[in-house]
Design an enzyme around this catalytic site. Structure first.
Site, mmCIF file in Angstrom:
data_model
loop_
_atom_site.group_PDB
_atom_site.id
_atom_site.type_symbol
_atom_site.label_atom_id
_atom_site.label_comp_id
_atom_site.label_asym_id
_atom_site.label_seq_id
_atom_site.Cartn_x
_atom_site.Cartn_y
_atom_site.Cartn_z
ATOM 1 N N ASN A 153 0.858 -1.201 0.065
ATOM 2 C CA ASN A 153 0.264 -0.028 -0.031
ATOM 3 C C ASN A 153 0.822 1.412 0.247
ATOM 4 O O ASN A 153 0.547 1.935 -0.277
ATOM 5 C CB ASN A 153 -0.813 -0.180 1.375
ATOM 6 N N GLU A 179 5.361 -7.962 -4.032
ATOM 7 C CA GLU A 179 5.899 -8.512 -5.549
ATOM 8 C C GLU A 179 5.048 -7.738 -6.272
ATOM 9 O O GLU A 179 5.126 -7.902 -7.452
ATOM 10 C CB GLU A 179 5.526 -10.215 -6.312
ATOM 11 N N THR A 232 0.585 -13.597 7.647
ATOM 12 C CA THR A 232 2.632 -13.442 7.124
ATOM 13 C C THR A 232 2.663 -13.551 8.547
ATOM 14 O O THR A 232 4.343 -13.757 9.058
ATOM 15 C CB THR A 232 2.488 -12.491 6.074
ATOM 16 N N GLU A 250 4.802 -4.393 12.064
ATOM 17 C CA GLU A 250 3.920 -3.487 11.765
ATOM 18 C C GLU A 250 2.500 -4.356 11.209
ATOM 19 O O GLU A 250 3.478 -4.629 9.769
ATOM 20 C CB GLU A 250 4.164 -2.575 10.798
ATOM 21 N N CYS A 284 -3.266 0.590 6.746
ATOM 22 C CA CYS A 284 -3.103 -0.400 7.919
ATOM 23 C C CYS A 284 -3.751 0.167 9.131
ATOM 24 O O CYS A 284 -4.794 -0.798 9.491
ATOM 25 C CB CYS A 284 -2.042 -0.507 8.499
HETATM 26 P P1 NDP Z 1 0.739 -9.533 3.376
HETATM 27 O O1 NDP Z 1 1.211 -9.886 4.532
HETATM 28 O O2 NDP Z 1 0.314 -10.601 2.621
HETATM 29 O O3 NDP Z 1 2.832 -9.256 2.658
HETATM 30 C C1 NDP Z 1 3.621 -9.035 3.074
HETATM 31 C C2 NDP Z 1 4.478 -8.684 2.550
HETATM 32 O O4 NDP Z 1 5.137 -10.300 3.417
HETATM 33 C C3 NDP Z 1 4.573 -9.359 1.585
HETATM 34 O O5 NDP Z 1 6.010 -8.725 1.023
HETATM 35 C C4 NDP Z 1 5.155 -10.812 1.161
HETATM 36 O O6 NDP Z 1 5.299 -11.458 0.059
HETATM 37 C C5 NDP Z 1 6.213 -11.556 2.103
HETATM 38 N N1 NDP Z 1 6.194 -12.226 2.793
HETATM 39 C C6 NDP Z 1 4.759 -13.477 2.507
HETATM 40 N N2 NDP Z 1 4.842 -14.578 3.062
HETATM 41 C C7 NDP Z 1 6.447 -14.825 3.963
HETATM 42 C C8 NDP Z 1 6.987 -15.235 4.613
HETATM 43 N N3 NDP Z 1 6.590 -16.435 5.066
HETATM 44 N N4 NDP Z 1 8.084 -14.930 4.996
HETATM 45 C C9 NDP Z 1 8.350 -14.058 4.788
HETATM 46 N N5 NDP Z 1 7.915 -12.905 3.789
HETATM 47 C C10 NDP Z 1 6.784 -13.283 3.749
HETATM 48 O O7 NDP Z 1 0.961 -8.238 3.206
HETATM 49 P P2 NDP Z 1 0.034 -7.437 2.074
HETATM 50 O O8 NDP Z 1 1.707 -7.339 1.480
HETATM 51 O O9 NDP Z 1 -1.566 -7.902 1.394
HETATM 52 O O10 NDP Z 1 -0.041 -6.243 2.492
HETATM 53 C C11 NDP Z 1 -1.616 -5.620 3.524
HETATM 54 C C12 NDP Z 1 -1.394 -6.388 4.231
HETATM 55 O O11 NDP Z 1 -0.786 -5.267 5.679
HETATM 56 C C13 NDP Z 1 -2.635 -5.561 6.254
HETATM 57 O O12 NDP Z 1 -2.689 -6.533 6.900
HETATM 58 C C14 NDP Z 1 -2.805 -4.313 6.467
HETATM 59 O O13 NDP Z 1 -3.179 -3.962 7.466
HETATM 60 C C15 NDP Z 1 -1.242 -4.560 6.382
HETATM 61 N N6 NDP Z 1 -0.328 -2.888 7.004
HETATM 62 C C16 NDP Z 1 0.572 -2.955 8.080
HETATM 63 C C17 NDP Z 1 0.907 -1.664 8.382
HETATM 64 C C18 NDP Z 1 1.356 -1.358 9.629
HETATM 65 O O14 NDP Z 1 2.191 -0.038 9.225
HETATM 66 N N7 NDP Z 1 1.331 -1.766 10.555
HETATM 67 C C19 NDP Z 1 1.245 -0.449 7.474
HETATM 68 C C20 NDP Z 1 0.547 -1.139 6.327
HETATM 69 C C21 NDP Z 1 0.148 -2.306 6.170
HETATM 70 P P3 NDP Z 1 3.909 -11.587 -0.620
HETATM 71 O O15 NDP Z 1 3.692 -10.656 -1.610
HETATM 72 O O16 NDP Z 1 4.884 -12.195 -1.853
HETATM 73 O O17 NDP Z 1 3.927 -12.450 -0.154
#
Ligand code: NDP
Length: 484
Positions: A153, A179, A232, A250, A284
């Site tokens: 985001n 990605e 995650t 986060e 988030c």
């Molecule tokens: P995801 O949890 O799907 O993915 C986050 C990142 O982790 C991606 O780069 C993902 O790769 C990677 N990832 C996934 N599985 C693993 C693993 N097993 N080991 C290491 N890395 C991994 O989140 P989204 O990208 O869909 O983002 C949305 C989420 O992020 C929402 O829940 C939102 O609330 C949260 N968020 C929190 C914020 C905060 O500051 N608290 C700010 C912004 C968002 P890949 O995409 O390839 O799966």
């Protein structure tokens, strides 16, 4: 393709490609068109990044804080000078309107580089006097190689919020973007190198979750900072625990926003709009459970609906547009499923709720009224433009309901009664609270969640503690007496 980078990864000061990695298609959410094609990192690419970071970190840590800070501040200036170009890129990568990306993405990232650049030289320890003239000194030391993993985001902002404090403290960082939005972190790497950072201090590797998991598991990595969802977060935290690594998490939320009947109506409607529909609701900390006191519920809903009619939905590159598409087809489907669930469970749809009949992943800003605490849309993070309005009668009741969630990222209260505002803020079980405003996240103030929403804080001086380890050195100036 205008936004196609020179190569997928940025390692040791250079763009690196390996076509053997899994394909990554980057889509413009406003049209569904492909704007770039990248490859996920192969194990050899990940190894290259790890080795480069390990070597670079030692050189970087040997510089003074003043030198490191100067480089970070220079990188901030480079981002600012390129703000339009970077905002255009971020708009194409995320679908967020250019009027948002111009002020909230690369520019917020530049703030972080400038702020932590300014603090880099202030990382000093303490002198602790002990008995008989003995003393101890403390030395804040960098952790080593840190891994940053980003959500989609706020791609460049997240990269900067992690890299800036990490680098200020003398760490190196390997960053893996989502990605879905892999492009802008590469631009941050370019800016840092141009600013004079030694090659390898900030490396970018692309990939899916498995690449993130490989990095987290590597023994050369000392710390992991993740922005992502709670599921995650659980996986990454558990993997980091295997190696007793430091973490910052986060994660997601389902934050409450309480509107008392003595609140300024226009301000509270503004707060609900900012806290639900900025970035098409993909924030988030959004206050997606809007608790409105019974006496003003009708007036609040009427005013909200009439103001939402002015949302300008359309081409995110049009500077007048203030509401863009959802980031991906996949996320659009997730949000639509939640809307269907809301209707099926008896919530009253009072605004929006439909996908737009045009290319791209457009969904109307959506408001449900008569939502109850048990409904799925009031319990689960949707991560899209869906607001739930819930009614309440008393302060005690609403605090209990606001806190009845496993999340604890943010919470907000709108009221004209200052004493009540502070009383409520004190009782919120959330890391980031707001009184008569919502969703501000300036670099000067700590940001982060409690309960399942996270561990640690980003922004502010606190972030530095999450990227250092304190070494204590005891010094004796006396003869030492042993028992035998
Ligand atoms: P995801 O949890 O799907 O993915 C986050 C990142 O982790 C991606 O780069 C993902 O790769 C990677 N990832 C996934 N599985 C693993 C693993 N097993 N080991 C290491 N890395 C991994 O989140 P989204 O990208 O869909 O983002 C949305 C989420 O992020 C929402 O829940 C939102 O609330 C949260 N968020 C929190 C914020 C905060 O500051 N608290 C700010 C912004 C968002 P890949 O995409 O390839 O799966």
């Amino acid at each position: 393709m205008k936004f196609q980078p020179k190569a997928s990864h940025f390692i040791d000061g250079e763009y690196v490609e390996s076509a053997a990695g899994q394909a990554i298609e980057v889509i413009y959410p406003a049209t569904g068109e492909t704007i770039a094609r990248l490859h996920a990192a192969t194990p050899a690419v990940v190894e290259e990044a790890l080795q480069s970071s390990k070597t670079a970190q030692q050189k970087w840590a040997a510089k003074t804080g003043t030198e490191r800070g100067r480089i970070l501040r220079r990188a901030a200036e480079i981002l600012r000078a390129r703000n339009y170009e970077l905002s255009e890129l971020e708009t194409h990568n995320t679908g967020k309107p250019i009027q948002e990306t111009l002020v909230a993405d690369a520019s917020a990232g530049a703030d972080a580089l400038e702020y932590f650049g300014g603090l880099a030289a202030s990382m000093t320890g303490e002198y602790i006097p002990l008995a008989n003239g003995d003393f101890a000194i403390t030395v804040p030391e960098p952790l080593g190689v840190c891994v940053g993993i980003g959500a989609w985001n706020y791609p460049i902002q997240i990269a900067c919020l992690k890299a800036a404090p990490a680098l200020a403290c003398g760490n190196a960082m390997i960053f893996k973007p989502s990605e879905t939005t892999p492009l802008s972190a590469l631009k941050l790497a370019e800016a840092l190198m141009e600013a004079g950072a030694p090659k390898g201090v900030f490396n970018v590797v692309q990939g899916y979750g498995d690449v993130g998991a490989t990095l987290v598991a590597d023994r050369r990595v000392a710390k992991v900072s993740l922005t992502g969802s709670v599921p995650t977060g659980r996986r990454v935290y558990a993997a980091a625990a295997e190696g007793m690594k430091h973490v910052t998490m986060e994660l997601g939320g389902k934050s409450p926003l309480i509107v008392f009947d003595d609140a300024d109506l226009e301000n509270s409607v503004s707060g609900a709009i900012i806290g639900n529909f900025f970035s098409s609701g993909q924030v988030c900390s959004n206050g997606t459970r809007v608790f409105v006191q019974k006496r003003i519920k009708t007036a609040f809903l009427e005013r909200l609906s009439s103001r939402l009619a002015f949302a300008k939905i359309g081409d995110p590159m049009d500077p007048q547009v203030n509401f863009g598409p959802i980031v991906s087809q996949r996320q659009l489907e997730i949000v639509k499923t939640y809307i269907a669930r809301g209707i099926a469970e008896g919530a009253r749809l009072v605004h929006g709720g439909h996908q737009l009949a045009r290319p791209g992943f457009y969904l109307e800003p959506t408001v449900f009224a008569d939502v109850t605490d048990e409904m799925t849309i009031a319990r689960e993070e949707i991560f899209g433009p869906v607001m739930s309005v819930l009614e309440f009668e008393t302060e005690e009741e609403v605090i209990a309901r606001a806190n009845a969630t496993e999340f604890g990222l943010a919470a907000g209260v709108f009221t004209g009664d200052l004493a009540r505002a502070h009383r409520v803020a004190k009782k919120f079980e959330a890391g980031t609270c707001y009184i008569n405003t919502y969703n501000a996240a300036p670099v000067e103030a700590p940001f982060g969640g409690s309960k399942l929403s996270g561990v640690g804080r980003e922004n502010s001086k606190l972030a530095l503690h999450h990227y250092t380890e304190m070494k204590t050195i005891y010094v004796s100036v006396n003869n030492l007496h042993a028992a035998y």
